[in-house]
Design a protein around this motif. Sequence first.
Motif, PDB file in Angstrom:
ATOM      1  N   ASP A  25       0.764  -1.184   0.283  1.00 32.03           N
ATOM      2  CA  ASP A  25       0.110   0.022  -0.064  1.00 32.03           C
ATOM      3  C   ASP A  25       1.029   1.315   0.031  1.00 32.03           C
ATOM      4  N   GLU A  26       0.190   2.177  -0.224  1.00 33.02           N
ATOM      5  CA  GLU A  26       1.134   3.957  -0.089  1.00 33.02           C
ATOM      6  C   GLU A  26       2.086   3.856   1.114  1.00 33.02           C
ATOM      7  N   LYS A  27       1.765   3.130   2.270  1.00 33.39           N
ATOM      8  CA  LYS A  27       2.554   3.300   3.293  1.00 33.39           C
ATOM      9  C   LYS A  27       3.917   2.416   3.272  1.00 33.39           C
ATOM     10  N   VAL A  28       3.613   1.598   2.662  1.00 32.30           N
ATOM     11  CA  VAL A  28       4.880   0.448   2.252  1.00 32.30           C
ATOM     12  C   VAL A  28       5.740   1.197   1.190  1.00 32.30           C
ATOM     13  N   VAL A  29       5.130   1.932   0.000  1.00 32.15           N
ATOM     14  CA  VAL A  29       5.864   2.573  -0.851  1.00 32.15           C
ATOM     15  C   VAL A  29       6.267   3.805  -0.389  1.00 32.15           C
ATOM     16  N   ASN A  30       5.741   4.449   0.739  1.00 35.70           N
ATOM     17  CA  ASN A  30       6.342   5.510   1.206  1.00 35.70           C
ATOM     18  C   ASN A  30       7.808   5.098   2.269  1.00 35.70           C
ATOM     19  N   GLY A  31       7.602   4.082   2.641  1.00 37.62           N
ATOM     20  CA  GLY A  31       8.799   3.402   3.374  1.00 37.62           C
ATOM     21  C   GLY A  31       9.958   3.107   2.382  1.00 37.62           C
ATOM     22  N   TYR A  32       9.911   2.615   1.155  1.00 35.27           N
ATOM     23  CA  TYR A  32      10.740   2.578   0.248  1.00 35.27           C
ATOM     24  C   TYR A  32      11.506   3.784  -0.337  1.00 35.27           C
ATOM     25  N   ILE A  33      10.626   4.608  -0.569  1.00 33.48           N
ATOM     26  CA  ILE A  33      11.120   6.030  -1.066  1.00 33.48           C
ATOM     27  C   ILE A  33      12.071   6.502   0.453  1.00 33.48           C
ATOM     28  N   GLU A  34      11.534   6.485   1.554  1.00 32.73           N
ATOM     29  CA  GLU A  34      12.279   7.090   2.581  1.00 32.73           C
ATOM     30  C   GLU A  34      13.631   6.302   2.847  1.00 32.73           C
ATOM     31  N   THR A  35      13.659   4.877   2.535  1.00 31.21           N
ATOM     32  CA  THR A  35      14.782   4.107   2.616  1.00 31.21           C
ATOM     33  C   THR A  35      15.695   4.393   1.535  1.00 31.21           C
ATOM     34  N   ALA A  36      15.255   4.681   0.549  1.00 30.45           N
ATOM     35  CA  ALA A  36      15.999   5.124  -0.636  1.00 30.45           C
ATOM     36  C   ALA A  36      16.763   6.592  -0.356  1.00 30.45           C
ATOM     37  N   GLY A  37      16.122   7.302   0.275  1.00 30.34           N
ATOM     38  CA  GLY A  37      16.456   8.662   0.813  1.00 30.34           C
ATOM     39  C   GLY A  37      17.800   8.486   1.834  1.00 30.34           C
ATOM     40  N   GLU A  38      17.440   7.545   2.786  1.00 35.49           N
ATOM     41  CA  GLU A  38      18.416   7.204   3.593  1.00 35.49           C
ATOM     42  C   GLU A  38      19.735   6.775   3.176  1.00 35.49           C
ATOM     43  N   TYR A  51      16.020   0.908  -3.994  1.00 35.53           N
ATOM     44  CA  TYR A  51      14.947   0.903  -3.387  1.00 35.53           C
ATOM     45  C   TYR A  51      14.040   1.987  -4.001  1.00 35.53           C
ATOM     46  N   SER A  52      14.626   2.993  -4.883  1.00 36.46           N
ATOM     47  CA  SER A  52      13.886   3.651  -5.634  1.00 36.46           C
ATOM     48  C   SER A  52      12.998   3.023  -6.696  1.00 36.46           C
ATOM     49  N   LYS A  53      13.860   2.100  -7.364  1.00 42.97           N
ATOM     50  CA  LYS A  53      13.257   1.041  -8.430  1.00 42.97           C
ATOM     51  C   LYS A  53      11.946   0.318  -7.551  1.00 42.97           C
ATOM     52  N   ILE A  54      12.128  -0.219  -6.508  1.00 41.80           N
ATOM     53  CA  ILE A  54      11.311  -0.915  -5.821  1.00 41.80           C
ATOM     54  C   ILE A  54       9.940  -0.225  -5.516  1.00 41.80           C
ATOM     55  N   ALA A  55      10.396   1.056  -5.206  1.00 37.02           N
ATOM     56  CA  ALA A  55       9.194   1.981  -4.871  1.00 37.02           C
ATOM     57  C   ALA A  55       8.293   2.379  -6.237  1.00 37.02           C
ATOM     58  N   LEU A  56       9.129   2.513  -7.252  1.00 35.00           N
ATOM     59  CA  LEU A  56       8.464   2.974  -8.448  1.00 35.00           C
ATOM     60  C   LEU A  56       7.694   1.530  -8.929  1.00 35.00           C
ATOM     61  N   GLN A  57       8.106   0.542  -8.879  1.00 38.20           N
ATOM     62  CA  GLN A  57       7.375  -0.641  -9.502  1.00 38.20           C
ATOM     63  C   GLN A  57       6.152  -0.765  -8.815  1.00 38.20           C
ATOM     64  N   HIS A  58       6.114  -0.464  -7.629  1.00 35.71           N
ATOM     65  CA  HIS A  58       4.921  -0.632  -6.706  1.00 35.71           C
ATOM     66  C   HIS A  58       4.059   0.654  -6.825  1.00 35.71           C
ATOM     67  N   ALA A  59       4.674   1.719  -6.966  1.00 35.16           N
ATOM     68  CA  ALA A  59       3.774   3.019  -7.362  1.00 35.16           C
ATOM     69  C   ALA A  59       2.766   3.091  -8.320  1.00 35.16           C
ATOM     70  N   LEU A  60       3.790   2.316  -9.508  1.00 33.53           N
ATOM     71  CA  LEU A  60       3.060   2.160 -10.782  1.00 33.53           C
ATOM     72  C   LEU A  60       1.813   0.987 -10.862  1.00 33.53           C
ATOM     73  N   ARG A  61       2.071   0.082  -9.951  1.00 33.15           N
ATOM     74  CA  ARG A  61       1.055  -0.852  -9.727  1.00 33.15           C
ATOM     75  C   ARG A  61      -0.234  -0.392  -9.081  1.00 33.15           C
ATOM     76  N   LEU A  62       0.023   0.603  -8.095  1.00 37.90           N
ATOM     77  CA  LEU A  62      -1.019   1.214  -7.442  1.00 37.90           C
ATOM     78  C   LEU A  62      -1.581   2.432  -8.129  1.00 37.90           C
ATOM     79  N   LYS A  63      -0.676   2.685  -9.157  1.00 41.73           N
ATOM     80  CA  LYS A  63      -1.400   3.813 -10.043  1.00 41.73           C
ATOM     81  C   LYS A  63      -1.635   5.142  -9.223  1.00 41.73           C
ATOM     82  N   ASN A  64      -0.670   5.427  -8.222  1.00 47.44           N
ATOM     83  CA  ASN A  64      -0.525   6.398  -7.366  1.00 47.44           C
ATOM     84  C   ASN A  64       0.295   7.410  -8.045  1.00 47.44           C
TER      85      ASN A  64
END
Length: 135
Positions: A25-38, A51-64
Motif C-alpha cells: 500500500d501507499e505506506k509501504v511505498v513511502n517506506g521504500y522511498i524513505e529508505t532510498a533517501g536514507e 529502493y527507488s526502483k522497488i518504490a516505482l514498481q509498486h507505485a505504478l501498480r498502485l497507479k498513485n
Amino acid sequence: MKQPHALFLFLFFCTQSYSQKITIDEKVVNGYIETAGEYYATNEFENSLKYSKIALQHALRLKNDYLIAQSYNSFAVIFDEFGQIDRALYFYEKSLKYASKIQNNTLLSWVNNNIGGTYYFNKVNIKKGIKKKKK
C-alpha cells in the motif's frame, strides 16, 4: 473422524498462506522511498537506486501519481549527483509529468526546484534554470 481433522488442517494451511501474502500500500511505498533517501544520504547510491526502483514498481501498480512522481524524482536526484545530467533531467521531467497530473503545488515546486538546480548548477542552461527555480 478423519474428515474433520483433514478439514481443520486444510483451513489452517489456507489461513496461514493467506496471512503470509504481502499487500503493498501507499505506506509501504513511502517506506521504500524513505529508505532510498536514507541510503542516498549515506552515499550508498546502489542501494538508493534499488529502493527507488522497488518504490516505482509498486507505485505504478498502485497507479498513485504522487508516489510515482516521488519515485522518479528519487532516481533523478541520484543521477544528478553522479553528473549524469541527461538522465537526471529525463527522470525529473517524468516526475514533473506525474506531479502535474495531481496538481500538488508542493510536489510541483519541489520538482521544478530540482530541475532548476540541475540546469543552473551544471550550466546546462542558466536562464532555464532560473525560470524553473522561480516556479
